[in-house]
Each structure stands twice: as C-alpha cells, then as structure tokens.
Design a protein around this motif. Structure first.
Motif, PDB file in Angstrom:
ATOM      1  N   PHE A 197       1.175  -1.053   0.073  1.00 46.73           N
ATOM      2  CA  PHE A 197       0.134  -0.062   0.009  1.00 46.73           C
ATOM      3  C   PHE A 197       0.716   0.947   0.298  1.00 46.73           C
ATOM      4  O   PHE A 197       0.752   2.119  -0.563  1.00 46.73           O
ATOM      5  N   CYS A 201       1.167   3.974  -2.765  1.00 49.58           N
ATOM      6  CA  CYS A 201       0.379   5.672  -2.571  1.00 49.58           C
ATOM      7  C   CYS A 201       2.164   6.311  -2.897  1.00 49.58           C
ATOM      8  O   CYS A 201       1.812   7.283  -3.640  1.00 49.58           O
ATOM      9  N   LEU A 208       2.084  12.154  -9.953  1.00 46.20           N
ATOM     10  CA  LEU A 208       0.826  13.871  -8.989  1.00 46.20           C
ATOM     11  C   LEU A 208       1.616  14.929  -9.305  1.00 46.20           C
ATOM     12  O   LEU A 208       0.919  15.813  -8.940  1.00 46.20           O
TER      13      LEU A 208
ATOM     14  N   ARG B 105      -6.290   3.055  -2.051  1.00 45.45           N
ATOM     15  CA  ARG B 105      -4.826   4.187  -2.098  1.00 45.45           C
ATOM     16  C   ARG B 105      -5.524   5.243  -2.826  1.00 45.45           C
ATOM     17  O   ARG B 105      -4.371   6.218  -2.286  1.00 45.45           O
ATOM     18  N   THR B 108      -5.872   8.241   0.441  1.00 48.99           N
ATOM     19  CA  THR B 108      -5.316   8.926   1.054  1.00 48.99           C
ATOM     20  C   THR B 108      -3.944   9.212   0.233  1.00 48.99           C
ATOM     21  O   THR B 108      -3.170  10.161   0.359  1.00 48.99           O
ATOM     22  N   VAL B 109      -3.565   9.174  -1.608  1.00 52.40           N
ATOM     23  CA  VAL B 109      -3.096  10.062  -2.155  1.00 52.40           C
ATOM     24  C   VAL B 109      -3.786  11.255  -2.132  1.00 52.40           C
ATOM     25  O   VAL B 109      -2.927  12.513  -1.765  1.00 52.40           O
ATOM     26  N   LEU B 113      -2.453  15.122  -1.370  1.00 51.91           N
ATOM     27  CA  LEU B 113      -1.775  15.978  -2.566  1.00 51.91           C
ATOM     28  C   LEU B 113      -2.643  17.671  -1.848  1.00 51.91           C
ATOM     29  O   LEU B 113      -1.848  18.093  -2.275  1.00 51.91           O
ATOM     30  N   TYR B 125     -19.691  17.048 -11.709  1.00 54.42           N
ATOM     31  CA  TYR B 125     -20.265  15.445 -12.206  1.00 54.42           C
ATOM     32  C   TYR B 125     -21.687  15.195 -12.153  1.00 54.42           C
ATOM     33  O   TYR B 125     -21.521  15.662 -11.107  1.00 54.42           O
ATOM     34  N   PHE B 197     -14.608   7.548  -6.370  1.00 49.57           N
ATOM     35  CA  PHE B 197     -14.628   7.695  -7.388  1.00 49.57           C
ATOM     36  C   PHE B 197     -14.246   8.828  -8.070  1.00 49.57           C
ATOM     37  O   PHE B 197     -13.721   9.364  -8.876  1.00 49.57           O
ATOM     38  N   ALA B 200     -10.419   9.160  -7.676  1.00 47.77           N
ATOM     39  CA  ALA B 200      -9.895   9.142  -8.872  1.00 47.77           C
ATOM     40  C   ALA B 200      -9.778   9.813  -9.224  1.00 47.77           C
ATOM     41  O   ALA B 200      -8.710  10.223 -10.665  1.00 47.77           O
ATOM     42  N   CYS B 201     -11.393  10.393 -10.194  1.00 46.64           N
ATOM     43  CA  CYS B 201     -11.335  10.962 -11.697  1.00 46.64           C
ATOM     44  C   CYS B 201     -10.244  11.825 -11.400  1.00 46.64           C
ATOM     45  O   CYS B 201     -10.230  12.757 -11.990  1.00 46.64           O
ATOM     46  N   LEU B 203      -7.711  12.857  -9.129  1.00 46.42           N
ATOM     47  CA  LEU B 203      -6.299  12.258  -9.706  1.00 46.42           C
ATOM     48  C   LEU B 203      -6.268  12.163 -11.357  1.00 46.42           C
ATOM     49  O   LEU B 203      -4.955  12.533 -11.906  1.00 46.42           O
ATOM     50  N   ASP B 204      -6.274  11.204 -11.730  1.00 53.79           N
ATOM     51  CA  ASP B 204      -6.724  11.193 -13.192  1.00 53.79           C
ATOM     52  C   ASP B 204      -6.596  12.343 -14.418  1.00 53.79           C
ATOM     53  O   ASP B 204      -5.393  12.255 -14.778  1.00 53.79           O
ATOM     54  N   LEU B 205      -7.684  13.027 -13.880  1.00 50.89           N
ATOM     55  CA  LEU B 205      -7.630  14.258 -14.590  1.00 50.89           C
ATOM     56  C   LEU B 205      -6.470  15.022 -14.676  1.00 50.89           C
ATOM     57  O   LEU B 205      -5.582  15.665 -15.742  1.00 50.89           O
ATOM     58  N   ARG B 206      -5.772  14.816 -13.332  1.00 48.26           N
ATOM     59  CA  ARG B 206      -4.855  15.939 -12.659  1.00 48.26           C
ATOM     60  C   ARG B 206      -2.773  15.497 -13.492  1.00 48.26           C
ATOM     61  O   ARG B 206      -2.037  15.769 -13.894  1.00 48.26           O
ATOM     62  N   ARG B 207      -2.920  13.465 -13.572  1.00 52.13           N
ATOM     63  CA  ARG B 207      -2.249  13.568 -14.542  1.00 52.13           C
ATOM     64  C   ARG B 207      -1.893  13.905 -15.811  1.00 52.13           C
ATOM     65  O   ARG B 207      -1.322  13.162 -16.388  1.00 52.13           O
ATOM     66  N   LEU B 208      -3.387  13.841 -16.425  1.00 52.83           N
ATOM     67  CA  LEU B 208      -3.347  13.806 -18.350  1.00 52.83           C
ATOM     68  C   LEU B 208      -3.648  15.194 -18.642  1.00 52.83           C
ATOM     69  O   LEU B 208      -3.173  15.437 -19.419  1.00 52.83           O
TER      70      LEU B 208
ATOM     71  N   ARG C 105     -14.999   5.161 -14.272  1.00 55.36           N
ATOM     72  CA  ARG C 105     -14.105   6.301 -14.640  1.00 55.36           C
ATOM     73  C   ARG C 105     -13.586   6.805 -15.487  1.00 55.36           C
ATOM     74  O   ARG C 105     -12.640   7.817 -15.763  1.00 55.36           O
ATOM     75  N   VAL C 109     -13.697  10.137 -16.932  1.00 55.40           N
ATOM     76  CA  VAL C 109     -12.496  11.475 -17.631  1.00 55.40           C
ATOM     77  C   VAL C 109     -12.222  11.554 -19.130  1.00 55.40           C
ATOM     78  O   VAL C 109     -12.214  12.600 -18.908  1.00 55.40           O
ATOM     79  N   GLY C 175     -18.393  14.572 -17.892  1.00 55.62           N
ATOM     80  CA  GLY C 175     -18.374  14.289 -16.247  1.00 55.62           C
ATOM     81  C   GLY C 175     -19.515  13.510 -16.162  1.00 55.62           C
ATOM     82  O   GLY C 175     -20.428  13.404 -15.011  1.00 55.62           O
TER      83      GLY C 175
END
Lengths: 209, 209, 209, 209
Positions: A197, A201, A208, B105, B108-109, B113, B125, B197, B200-201, B203-208, C105, C109, C175
């Motif tokens: 875990f 993370c 990120l 995860r 927590t992440v 952040l 959303y 959900f 997670a979206c 965090l994904d958008l931040r990565r993308l 997700r 996204v 969204g």
C-alpha cells in the motif's frame, strides 16, 4: 513417518495456512509466472517452504517441503526455492515466524526506481502503525533496496547488517520484489499489505507531483 | 443478556449488515493491513463499532462491540477502535445513522496531495447527485482535508465547525483515509462510493492535464 | 395480468438477461453509487428499463419497469430513470435493441478531457473491428462528447443529428458517462467493452507520450 | 466419429484445458469484446483453436474446431479465427505446443508505443527467468512489434525470420495485442504472464521517470 525430525501435524497445518494465504496473493497478481516463495517456521530447527517453480494460485501440500534453518532440504526429494537461504536466515536469527516473498508490479517498479538510492524513506502515513512496534504516524521507515544477484549467500550477507541495525519488517531486491516477515502468518501478511500500500501511494504521489 | 442496555437483536442485525459491507470494501482493497473502522447507530444512546485491529475481510460478530454516543465501551471487554470518537460525534449530533471509515489508496493519495490546501473542490460531475440533497451536476462540493493526529479530541474538535457549516457527507484526514456517512448503511455506502469515484477521477485528470 | 399491453414472459426473460449483465458491469466498478441505467427492447412499442436509483449489483425483477418508446411508464407505479428518453429515442428510431449506459472512471475522465473538443477520434486499433460493420483496423471512429444537462429533451435533440449522420454505436456525456447500444444485449455489451478498452488505451497513451 | 482424422478424446481434453485458461484470462480483462484466440497442438498434423468471434469468458466445447498445421479447417462447419495462420505456423515448425493470443490494455498500449521502434528491449528483471531457457536476470530480451495487417500471410512471413533468429517466446502486433507460446499450456501461460508483467513494469517506469 514416525522417523521424521519434525512434526507431520505441524507441517500439515502450516501447509494449509500457506496455501490459503498464497491463493489470496496470487489472486491479487503478486506472484506472476510461478514467481514468489513462502515459508513458515515449524520449530527451532525446521521451516516449511514452497518448492521451486510452482503456480502459487494452485498449491497443494505436495508443493511444500521442509528445510532446516541453514536452508538444507530435510527428508525430501523436492527442490526448495533458490532463495531459501533468505527465508532461513530470518528463522536462524529468531527474527521471524513467517516470511512472504512476493513479486507485485508495484514492488518491482519501486525496487527499480529506488535501486540507485539503495533505500526508500516513507513517512507521515497512518498505515505506518501497521508495522509491529509503531504506535503513531509521526515516524518514518526506511525500506532497503538490495542489488539483485543469483548468489543467495551474497544477498544474505547484505541482509545481516540490516537485521543487526533493526527494527526491520522487510526489504526490496532490485527488479525482483519484496521480502516481508512477521512473528506469524497474520503479522507477516499485515506487514506485506502495508508495504504494498505505502509503495503504491509513493509511486502515485511521484506521478502526481 | 436481559440486562443489556441495548437490543441484542438490533446488535445482531447491525453486525450482519456491517460484516457484509466491510467484506465488500475489503475485497476492493480499501481496508489494507487491518486498517479502517465501521459503525452503525443502534438507538439514541448506543452504536455498534468494529473492535481495534481486526482483518476487515474476515469479521465475525465477535469483532464488534457497543459504545455509547460519547465513545465509551458498553458492557464489553473489547477495545474499540482508537478513532471511535469520530464516529460517535456524528451519532451524538444526530448527523448520521452509519459511518464508514476506509483507507483506499486513492483516498490516501488525495489526502496527501490536498492536505496543504486544506480541502478539495469537486464540480461538474453527474455523480455529485449521489450525495443526499443534490439534484443536479451543476453544483460543487468541498471535501475537507484535516491534519492527522493520534489525539481524537483534537480531530473531533476540528470536525465540529465543519458539521455546523453543513451539509457535509464526509472528510479526509491527511495520510490516513476517508470518513463518510449517511442516514443508513446504504446511503453511507453510496456517499463513500461517490467520494472514491470522484477523487479517482480528479487524480486521473491531474495526471492527464 | 392478461391485460398488460406487453408480454410478461418477454419481460421476465429480458429482466433476467439485464440482471446478469448489470451484475457483471457493477463488479467491474462501472456503475458507482447507484448510477447507470440499462434497457432492452420488448416489442415495437415497449422497452424494459431499470428503475431510478437502484444498486446495479443487486437488481431483482422488481427493479425494472416497462416504458413505451416515447419514454412514458406503462402499467407501473415505479419511476423510470430520469434518462429514459435517451434510451427510448433509440428504440423509436429502430436504431437499437439494447442500450447500456455506464459510468466508469475511464469513461467519465475521457468525457471531461475531450468535452471542449466535442468528440474523440480513435484510429488504428484492431479492436475497432468490434463495432458492427467494421472489418478492418484501418479505419477511425468519432466518439461524440455531449455537454451534460438535466434536461433530457435537450440531450435527446443533440443526439438526433448524430444518429442521422451515422453509423453510431455510442456517445459520451461530459462528466457523466457513456451510452452504448446494439441490436441485442450481446452486441451492445461488445460495443460497450470496446469503447471502454479504447478509451482506456487512449488515456494511457496520453499519459505516456 | 470414428472417421475423424484426429483423436476425439484429445480434442475433448484440449478443449477443457483451454476453456479453463481462457476463462481466467477473460476475468483479467485480457480478451475484450470477443477478441483474442487460443490454440493447442493435438498431434503432428492437427491443432484445436477457438472459433471466430466468441466471448472468451463463456467458451464451451462447441466454440472450438480443429485445423491442420496449414490452417485449414478439418471436418467442421465452424469458421476458425482469421488469425489461425499465426498459430499454425508455430505448430508446423515444431516451435510450440500451445499458442495464447491476448489483447490486454497493457499489451495494446505497449504495442502502439514501441511500434515505430519495431521492438522493445527488456533487461534486468528477475522475471526474465520465467522464459524457458533463461537462468539469470542478467540478460535481456527483445519483444518484436510487427505492423498490423488484415492479411495473415504478410504477418506470418514477417514472423518467420524472427523464429529463425530465435529464441523467441512471443511478439506484439501494433494496436492489436500479444502472441505468446510454449511447449504446453502451462509454459505458454507462464510466458504470457511474464510478458504482461514486464510490459506493465516498463510502462510504469516510463510514466515515473
């Protein structure tokens, strides 16, 4: 059977416990391509360990053998995992009752990423309390990352000073995976889950940030 | 048994419901290494909550105890989770009928952040409609991120003004996880799933992006 | 019962088929927090559709109702999903025999990422052959991304010209998620799985490039 | 039945083995939208292979047919997969006893990312020992990435020189997926799992570096 130098009943019980745990770890994808190995202390001279090259999602009692605490097979024709010595050095020192070596993608990727640094420092997570002896998140742990080698005596020799320095609940081997241990199978599993875990993370945060 | 200050039948039914839900959450990997805790309101003075340190994928009725709405154990030798007070403050205020605290995860992440910002704003959303009282995606919610501490009275004191300001369906604790709640177990689960959900979206958008 | 304007046997069979499919989609995490809705054409005037707000992993026959191809409930006290019109416009046109609306997700996204462009172009994948009518990977498809609104007549009006321009197997709403359809439940599922896979690949490539 | 040019008992046993393996691969999401195909050598002239377009999570014996080592159907009305020739060329050369072609997201994304380079080099992982013949991590493998085409004779012709150069355990096709093989179904699966794991690690490291 009566001439076995260990208890067959203890062997049977240990095999059942390891089969259940490894099936769960295999279902998580942490034992790809027949990798990974698992052991449990039987008594002050013996441990049970998975035989080499078996599919960890389909183990039966016939996939286990007994080794002594120096890593030598006992009363068996089966070949123990090449990495047996990394398990038994922990039993010989009285440092563990169970050793779980897995090979998850997260563990493998983290090991490669932090191999040159030689260690990964993790701090500030509530889950640090999962490691036996920790009672607060206001702490940090170091996960050592050892260079990989096919010579287990070299690896074991690198582990010894880390154990001397303790406390230690596990270590990574570069490109290879994680060794985690505990007093019994439940504690070893808790430590393994906490490592997985926290590594996941840390990798996420790196992506990120 | 007849001298218990709460209904044993209500306890049994609540334990069964929580066992089913926590098994699902454990299977999703949201309760790693015996973390996380779960509770349900029994009556206007009592709640049922998981005991400390149990594997959330294998709970039985023996892993639950009753606490009053101030967080004190009632007629039990079991030790409640250290975080019991964060559950019972919601029952004491009549703000919830069920509290689910998980440790995914993603949660927590996200908590790490956005800890320095103190909150995470989510808008636009369709799934915002999952939070009780929302009827359109054309809205925004703020998810507070509290600093972590082992002193629950400090944490609870930080939650109070957030509840006063309401509406609130949950909050994050830095490096720790998510508290989500609802009128009953179904609504608490719906809120929990929506938080997971949406985090997670984000965090994904931040990565993308 | 004999006065029902549709076949009860057809309803029962359709409900069973949709329950099986939605349970699989729920297990994949594509229907978070009671979102998503699913329908099947019954005859040239009727369709069966999920009732509003149900947990898609635990549907029973009681969670379905019949609507006509204009979206009006037929012989039922249940409330259809708010988005029923997006299903029935496809049946009214004879464009589909089954409509699956999910909320993964990846879909959500992708919808946010490509909302401003209004569409996402996908080309060069072998899996493009999964869409009915395609026989080679040497092709491209456009997945429209519509702005979200709570007014289904507005959304439906935006879909009409896309259907006129055809061929079309699905579209995203910003969204919100994905609508996918096919002649029957198997084809709709194949299209849904292909969209999910291709969107996930595109997001991965964007992260990696 | 007695006039079949192959053993019906061998067919039945092979079908059962492939059904079990493909169900596991489907559950992992590696066979989206009825893609992927699987075969097993029956004898020195025949192989069993999946019929075209079937859902790989729900195969029955009726979804398999027999082809000769030139790829022609034998005593069947079923249509073999369009890609049958890529399987049978391996049997004709005696290079494999089982061929598994999957379509995971990781395989597909890796194939696109490394298509222009024509190959992907992987080195330094303990799991390289999973490939038959390797006994150390101190090695490297090249995974070829072939351009995709609907003309299997073109693809097969590109594979021939790779097999001549050997050893080879598998290859990628751009935008399409992975072919992996082995002496039997267990070895083919071990190679497939190792490819998937190593490709996933390489993509992760690329995201993280």
């Amino acid at each position: 059977m009566s001439s076995l130098p260990y208890s067959k009943a203890a062997f049977d019980e240990a095999a059942r416990a390891l089969i259940a745990t490894t099936a769960e770890l295999a279902a998580l994808g942490w034992t790809p391509a027949t990798s990974s190995n698992f052991s449990l202390r039987l008594d002050d001279r013996h441990a049970i360990i998975t035989a080499s090259g078996r599919d960890k999602g389909r183990l039966t009692e016939d996939d286990f053998l007994v080794v002594d605490h120096a890593g030598a097979p006992v009363a068996t024709a089966l070949r123990p995992s090449a990495e047996t010595l990394l398990h038994t050095q922990l039993y010989a020192r009285g440092a563990a009752g169970c050793v779980l070596h897995t090979h998850s993608r997260t563990q493998t990727v983290a090991s490669r990423l932090f191999a040159s640094a030689g260690a990964l420092r993790i701090e500030g997570y509530e889950l640090l309390k999962a490691f036996s002896g920790n009672s607060t998140h206001e702490t940090a742990i170091e996960i050592p990352v050892l260079p990989n080698t096919q010579d287990m005596t070299v690896l074991a020799a690198q582990v010894e000073p880390l154990l001397d320095a303790g406390p230690l609940w596990g270590y990574l081997i570069d490109g290879h995976g994680l060794y985690a241990w505990g007093r019994d199978i439940a504690e070893a599993r808790r430590h393994l889950d906490a490592f997985e875990f926290l590594l996941a993370c840390e990798l996420d945060l790196r992506r990120l940030s």
